[in-house]
Scaffold this active site. Structure first.
Site, PDB file in Angstrom:
ATOM      1  N   CYS A 116     -12.514   7.012  -3.261  1.00  0.00           N
ATOM      2  CA  CYS A 116     -12.310   8.665  -2.752  1.00  0.00           C
ATOM      3  C   CYS A 116     -12.344   9.589  -3.867  1.00  0.00           C
ATOM      4  O   CYS A 116     -12.224  10.642  -3.431  1.00  0.00           O
ATOM      5  CB  CYS A 116     -10.791   8.185  -2.561  1.00  0.00           C
ATOM      6  N   HIS A 256      -7.388  15.359  -2.313  1.00  0.00           N
ATOM      7  CA  HIS A 256      -7.835  14.373  -1.559  1.00  0.00           C
ATOM      8  C   HIS A 256      -6.938  13.947  -0.331  1.00  0.00           C
ATOM      9  O   HIS A 256      -5.732  13.617  -0.716  1.00  0.00           O
ATOM     10  CB  HIS A 256      -8.301  12.817  -2.502  1.00  0.00           C
ATOM     11  N   ASN A 287      -8.047   9.802   6.339  1.00  0.00           N
ATOM     12  CA  ASN A 287      -8.626   9.991   5.306  1.00  0.00           C
ATOM     13  C   ASN A 287     -10.343   9.422   5.456  1.00  0.00           C
ATOM     14  O   ASN A 287     -10.569   8.256   5.714  1.00  0.00           O
ATOM     15  CB  ASN A 287      -8.229   8.668   4.407  1.00  0.00           C
TER      16      ASN A 287
HETATM   17  O1  UT7 Z   1      -7.783   7.040  -0.422  1.00  0.00           O
HETATM   18  C1  UT7 Z   1      -7.721   6.013  -1.267  1.00  0.00           C
HETATM   19  C2  UT7 Z   1      -6.550   5.589  -1.930  1.00  0.00           C
HETATM   20  N1  UT7 Z   1      -5.650   5.122  -0.750  1.00  0.00           N
HETATM   21  C3  UT7 Z   1      -4.210   5.621  -0.693  1.00  0.00           C
HETATM   22  O2  UT7 Z   1      -3.929   6.612  -1.599  1.00  0.00           O
HETATM   23  C4  UT7 Z   1      -3.429   5.023   0.235  1.00  0.00           C
HETATM   24  C5  UT7 Z   1      -2.040   4.756  -0.357  1.00  0.00           C
HETATM   25  N2  UT7 Z   1      -1.189   4.059   0.205  1.00  0.00           N
HETATM   26  C6  UT7 Z   1      -0.635   4.755   1.343  1.00  0.00           C
HETATM   27  O3  UT7 Z   1      -0.949   5.786   1.619  1.00  0.00           O
HETATM   28  C7  UT7 Z   1       0.566   3.823   1.943  1.00  0.00           C
HETATM   29  O4  UT7 Z   1       1.042   2.731   1.288  1.00  0.00           O
HETATM   30  C8  UT7 Z   1       0.354   3.322   3.425  1.00  0.00           C
HETATM   31  C9  UT7 Z   1       0.117   4.402   4.396  1.00  0.00           C
HETATM   32  C10 UT7 Z   1      -0.866   2.504   3.563  1.00  0.00           C
HETATM   33  C11 UT7 Z   1       1.584   2.267   4.086  1.00  0.00           C
HETATM   34  O5  UT7 Z   1       2.665   3.046   3.867  1.00  0.00           O
HETATM   35  P1  UT7 Z   1       3.915   2.255   2.889  1.00  0.00           P
HETATM   36  O6  UT7 Z   1       5.035   3.280   3.261  1.00  0.00           O
HETATM   37  O7  UT7 Z   1       3.531   2.127   1.750  1.00  0.00           O
HETATM   38  O8  UT7 Z   1       4.219   0.992   3.895  1.00  0.00           O
HETATM   39  P2  UT7 Z   1       4.309  -0.433   3.554  1.00  0.00           P
HETATM   40  O9  UT7 Z   1       2.848  -0.978   3.505  1.00  0.00           O
HETATM   41  O10 UT7 Z   1       5.200  -0.467   2.702  1.00  0.00           O
HETATM   42  O11 UT7 Z   1       5.092  -0.900   4.837  1.00  0.00           O
HETATM   43  C12 UT7 Z   1       6.313  -0.619   5.439  1.00  0.00           C
HETATM   44  C13 UT7 Z   1       6.540  -1.283   6.723  1.00  0.00           C
HETATM   45  C14 UT7 Z   1       6.297  -3.039   6.571  1.00  0.00           C
HETATM   46  O12 UT7 Z   1       7.147  -3.408   7.385  1.00  0.00           O
HETATM   47  P3  UT7 Z   1       8.636  -4.316   6.604  1.00  0.00           P
HETATM   48  O13 UT7 Z   1       8.081  -5.268   5.834  1.00  0.00           O
HETATM   49  O14 UT7 Z   1       9.268  -3.089   6.017  1.00  0.00           O
HETATM   50  O15 UT7 Z   1       9.104  -5.017   7.572  1.00  0.00           O
HETATM   51  C15 UT7 Z   1       4.964  -2.983   7.182  1.00  0.00           C
HETATM   52  O16 UT7 Z   1       4.800  -4.214   7.782  1.00  0.00           O
HETATM   53  O17 UT7 Z   1       5.777  -1.049   7.779  1.00  0.00           O
HETATM   54  C16 UT7 Z   1       5.138  -1.863   8.311  1.00  0.00           C
HETATM   55  N3  UT7 Z   1       3.650  -1.312   8.507  1.00  0.00           N
HETATM   56  C17 UT7 Z   1       3.378  -0.888   9.772  1.00  0.00           C
HETATM   57  N4  UT7 Z   1       4.253  -0.505  10.885  1.00  0.00           N
HETATM   58  C18 UT7 Z   1       3.611   0.256  11.931  1.00  0.00           C
HETATM   59  C19 UT7 Z   1       2.463  -1.395   8.006  1.00  0.00           C
HETATM   60  N5  UT7 Z   1       1.641  -0.760   8.773  1.00  0.00           N
HETATM   61  C20 UT7 Z   1       2.144  -0.321   9.804  1.00  0.00           C
HETATM   62  C21 UT7 Z   1       1.636   0.147  10.868  1.00  0.00           C
HETATM   63  N6  UT7 Z   1       2.547   0.616  12.096  1.00  0.00           N
HETATM   64  N7  UT7 Z   1       0.345   0.771  10.927  1.00  0.00           N
END
Ligand code: UT7
Length: 330
Positions: A116, A256, A287
């Site tokens: 990225c 980004h 993204n």
């Molecule tokens: O561009 C290159 C670099 N990339 C980035 O900068 C991306 C960085 N990361 C992020 O943007 C975020 O970490 C994400 C958007 C990918 C995820 O958000 P998060 O707030 O970190 O969520 P998480 O992975 O901690 O998940 C929280 C909860 C989990 O459930 P529990 O364990 O709390 O019950 C996940 O299973 O949300 C759940 N979850 C979802 N729920 C609905 C994960 N993905 C989804 C989804 N829809 N798509």
């Protein structure tokens, strides 16, 4: 003799027609519009459809628009830098494919792979050839067909990424506008958290790699998020500090587009409170990896005034990250 700066003389972009909405994703994986919007800021993304349609298709369209609007004859282009993580082929370079299709017959080119942060790296690289006086016109292209490496059964990644490309034309500037400073870093320790395991020389494609879904993006979102927030902000702060810029001196932050929360946190640590200065289009494109920064420049080009201080900042797989300070030239 006055020192030449490398300045952006024009920008153009291309996004495919197909719109993949949060509502459609709800029919594909266990997710919902509320979760996606509140966690990422994304409402929809574009997807490139069609057989044999690689990332170069979008790049060619972006460059053709750029050449037309800047009234540039492609035979005058000296160099084509193509920043992408989804090249048409492992080799030859997508820069060659694009350069030839747009008629840049007197140029040489190559690809930059820095996930990225690629466009930022490419912008800095291309600028060196202008500043040295060696070249007069350099194309820097950033784009990805992320849909080609995304598993649309994996809700952790499929809601984030989209397809798109943008391109800028770099030329010399003697009015002190253009790239003023940059701060770039990379750290191979980031590999376990964001990668595509197979398809390279370590793990060539096999039935097993396909069965194990190793040709798709893997992301440990939480870990990447933490590194992204800290490092993007740090890079932007370094560039501001080195150039004695205060938040009020910055006309726009061009970050980004990975996640609205990462962008907000970066702006906050730079002391930028005015929301109009924090440019975003993540809601409509998601993204697009190497495409995000040139697409932002394209979408907001009409807002910029000559001499505006812009801070570009990125973070990506690798890990790679950095920031650049440039003065808009037109
Ligand atoms: O561009 C290159 C670099 N990339 C980035 O900068 C991306 C960085 N990361 C992020 O943007 C975020 O970490 C994400 C958007 C990918 C995820 O958000 P998060 O707030 O970190 O969520 P998480 O992975 O901690 O998940 C929280 C909860 C989990 O459930 P529990 O364990 O709390 O019950 C996940 O299973 O949300 C759940 N979850 C979802 N729920 C609905 C994960 N993905 C989804 C989804 N829809 N798509």
């Amino acid at each position: 003799m006055k020192k030449i700066k490398a300045s952006i003389k024009g920008v153009h972009g291309y996004v495919p027609d197909y719109v993949l909405t949060n509502a459609e994703l709800e029919t594909m994986v266990d997710t919902n519009d509320e979760w996606i919007t509140s966690r990422t800021g994304i409402k929809e993304r574009r997807i490139l459809k069609g057989e044999n349609a690689g990332a170069s298709l979008m790049m060619v369209k972006a460059v053709q628009g750029l050449l037309e609007k800047t009234n540039t004859n492609p035979v005058d282009i000296d160099m084509v830098i193509c920043c992408t993580s989804t090249p048409d082929l492992v080799f030859p370079a997508t820069a060659n494919i694009v350069g030839t299709q747009v008629g840049a017959v007197n140029a040489f080119g190559y690809d930059i792979q820095a996930a990225c942060s690629g466009f930022l790296y490419g912008l800095v690289t291309g600028s060196q050839f202008i500043e040295s006086g060696r070249f007069k016109k350099v194309l820097v292209i950033g784009g990805d067909k992320m849909s080609s490496i995304i598993d649309y059964k994996d809700r952790a990644t499929c809601i984030i990424f989209g397809d798109g490309a943008g391109a800028v034309l770099l030329e010399g500037n003697e009015e002190d506008n253009g790239l003023i400073d940059f701060w770039l870093r990379s750290d191979g320790g980031g590999e376990p958290y964001l990668h595509m395991l197979a398809g390279g020389s370590r793990k060539p494609a096999s039935h097993e790699t396909v069965d194990k879904k190793e040709h798709f993006v893997y992301q440990d979102g939480k870990t990447v998020f933490k590194f992204a927030v800290t490092n993007m902000a740090y890079a932007a702060e370094q560039v501001m500090k080195r150039n004695e810029l205060k938040a009020e001196d910055v006309a726009y932050l061009i970050p980004h587009q990975a996640n609205k929360r990462i962008i907000d946190a970066t702006a906050k640590s730079m002391g930028i409170e005015d929301e109009d200065k924090i440019l975003m289009n993540i809601e409509k494109y998601g993204n697009t990896t190497n495409g995000t920064i040139p697409l932002l420049l394209w979408d907001f080009e009409n807002k910029f005034k000559k001499g505006d201080n812009l801070i570009l900042a990125a973070f990506g797989g690798g890990f790679t990250w950095g920031a650049a300070y440039l003065k808009w030239a037109y």
